[in-house]
Design a protein around this motif. Structure first.
Motif: not given
Lengths: 196, 228
Positions: A75-79
Motif C-alpha cells: 500500500v505504501a509503494y502503491g501510493l
C-alpha cells in the motif's frame, strides 16, 4: 470555511482528509478499550489465559502478521507509484495488497473453524470469548479495508492522471490499512505471545 | 422569512430522541442493563421491586420514537440536495427512518409490557424483556442503515468542496456503523463482551451514541443554515 480542503492539507501536510482522522482516532480508542478489557480479564484469570493461549496455533498468527506487513508495504509503494503518476504500477501494488488481505481472511477462517470443531471447550472460556471478540472486530475492519482497497484499485484503473482528491483518497485508504496492520500486530502480541 | 421550524427541529431531534430514550433507560436503572445471564425468577424479582420505574421507563422510550421523524425528514431533505432530485438514496432513507422509529417504539412497548403485570409468571416477564432487549440491541438492520446511508451520502456522493453534510459528521456516522455491526452477536451470547451488557454489546455503542448524537445538532444546524 472558504479555504479549500486541498490548500489546508498542503499547509498542514496531513495524509488523507483531516476529518478522516476523527475516524482513525476513534477506532484506535475503541481498540484501546478492548485491549484494556482483555488485559484486565487476563489479570483476573491468569492461569486460564496462559493455558488457553497455549492451545492457539502461533503459526497462523505469524503468517497473518507477515501477510499484513507485506500488504502494508504494498500500500505504501502503491501510493508512491500513484504520486509519480504511474497508475498501472500503483494498481498492481494495490491488487497485491488486496490479495494479501484475502489470504488473511482465509487463514482466519481456517483458524476459527479449527477452533470451533476442536475438542477444546471454547464456549465457557473467557479467553476464547475475548479471542473471538478482538479478532472478530479486527476481521470486520479487514473486510472494510478490502472494500476500500477495491475502490482504490478502481480509481487507479479509471483515470490516467490522478486528481488531487484521488491521491487524498489513496492516502486515506493507506492510513486505514496501516492502522488495521498495526492493530493486528498488537493483537498478535497480546493474544498469541504475551505469557506469564 | 420562510418557516423552517421543522427543519431546525430536525437538526435537534436526534439529540432529543437520544435524551428521552436515555432518560427512560436511566430511570430503569439499566446502566448496565439487566444481565441476560439472570434467571427468570431473578428478572421477575427486579420487575416486581421497580415496577413503576420500569413501566415509566418503557413508556418514555416508546414516546421517544416520535422524534425520529423530524431528523429523518431533515436527512432526507439533505440527501435530496446531494442527489439533486428525489433519488433512490432519499427513498431508502425514508424507509430506514420509518423502520428505526418502529424499532425504537416497539422495544419500548416490550419493556413496558414486561412491567405491565407484575403478578404474571417470571418466564413471561423475562421473555418480554428479552424481546425488548433483542429488538433494540440485536435489531440493528435499521440502525446501521440510518448511520450507514448518512455516511454514504456524505462521504461518497456529497460534493467535497462544498459539502451539504459536514464530512467530519460523515466519518462519525461511518465509525458508528462499523461499531454497531458486532451488536448482532447479542443473540448468541449471555455473558462476556458480546452480551447485551458487555463491552462490545453495550458500553462501546453507548459511548458512540453519546458522541454522535451530541455532535449531530452542530453538524445538521449548519446544513440547515447553508443548504436548505
Amino acid at each position: 470555511m472558504n479555504i479549500t480542503n486541498s490548500e489546508q492539507h498542503r499547509e498542514a501536510r496531513i495524509p488523507g482528509e483531516a476529518e478522516f482522522w476523527i475516524f482513525i482516532m476513534g477506532d484506535l480508542i475503541i481498540f484501546s478499550v478492548l485491549f484494556i478489557a482483555f488485559m484486565y480479564n487476563r489479570s483476573l484469570n491468569l492461569e486460564l489465559f496462559n493455558h488457553s493461549q497455549a492451545q492457539l496455533n502461533q503459526v497462523y498468527g505469524l503468517i497473518n502478521t507477515l501477510v499484513l506487513l507485506t500488504s502494508s508495504w504494498c500500500v505504501a509503494y502503491g501510493l508512491l507509484a500513484a504520486r509519480f503518476k504511474k497508475t498501472e504500477v500503483a494498481a498492481r501494488f494495490y491488487r497485491f495488497a488486496f490479495l494479501c488481505g484475502l489470504v488473511f481472511c482465509g487463514v482466519k477462517f481456517l483458524e476459527y473453524s479449527e477452533k470451533i470443531y476442536s475438542e477444546v471447550n471454547i464456549v465457557d472460556n473467557v479467553f476464547y470469548l475475548y479471542y473471538f471478540a478482538l479478532t472478530g472486530v479486527h476481521l470486520l475492519h479487514v473486510t472494510v479495508g478490502l472494500i476500500c482497497l477495491s475502490v482504490m484499485i478502481k480509481r487507479c484503473q479509471n483515470t490516467k492522471s490522478l486528481q488531487e482528491d484521488d491521491i487524498q483518497f489513496l492516502e486515506g485508504g493507506g492510513v486505514y490499512w496501516h492502522m488495521v496492520d498495526i492493530l493486528w500486530i498488537f493483537l498478535f502480541f497480546i493474544i498469541y505471545l504475551i505469557n506469564g | 422569512m420562510k418557516n423552517n421550524f421543522l427543519e431546525r427541529l430536525g437538526a435537534w431531534s436526534g439529540l432529543i430522541w437520544f435524551m428521552l430514550f436515555g432518560l427512560g433507560w436511566v430511570l430503569s436503572e439499566w446502566i448496565p442493563p439487566i444481565s441476560p445471564d439472570m434467571t427468570a425468577v431473578e428478572v421477575a424479582e427486579v420487575y416486581k421491586e421497580h415496577h413503576y420505574q420500569l413501566l415509566l421507563g418503557g413508556v418514555l422510550m416508546m414516546l421517544s420514537a416520535f422524534f425520529v421523524g423530524p431528523v429523518t425528514a431533515l436527512i432526507v431533505l439533505l440527501m435530496n440536495k446531494i442527489e439533486k432530485r428525489m433519488g433512490a438514496l432519499s427513498i431508502v432513507m425514508i424507509v430506514t427512518g420509518a423502520t428505526s422509529a418502529v424499532n425504537i417504539c416497539l422495544s419500548g412497548v416490550f419493556y413496558a409490557a414486561a412491567a405491565f403485570r407484575p403478578e404474571r409468571s417470571p418466564e413471561v416477564v423475562q421473555g418480554l424483556m428479552d424481546f425488548g432487549m433483542l429488538f433494540f440491541f440485536g435489531g440493528i438492520s435499521a440502525f446501521i442503515g440510518f448511520f450507514g446511508w448518512t455516511a454514504y451520502a456524505s462521504l461518497v456522493l456529497d460534493d467535497r468542496n462544498n459539502p451539504v453534510i459536514p464530512r467530519w459528521f460523515g466519518y462519525l456516522c461511518l465509525w458508528t456503523t462499523i461499531v454497531l455491526i458486532p451488536d448482532v452477536l447479542v443473540f448468541f451470547f449471555k455473558t462476556g463482551p458480546f452480551a447485551w451488557d458487555g463491552i462490545i454489546g453495550f458500553w462501546i455503542p453507548l459511548a458512540l451514541f453519546i458522541i454522535t448524537f451530541t455532535a449531530s445538532p452542530f453538524a445538521l444546524k449548519k446544513s440547515v443554515e447553508n443548504h436548505l
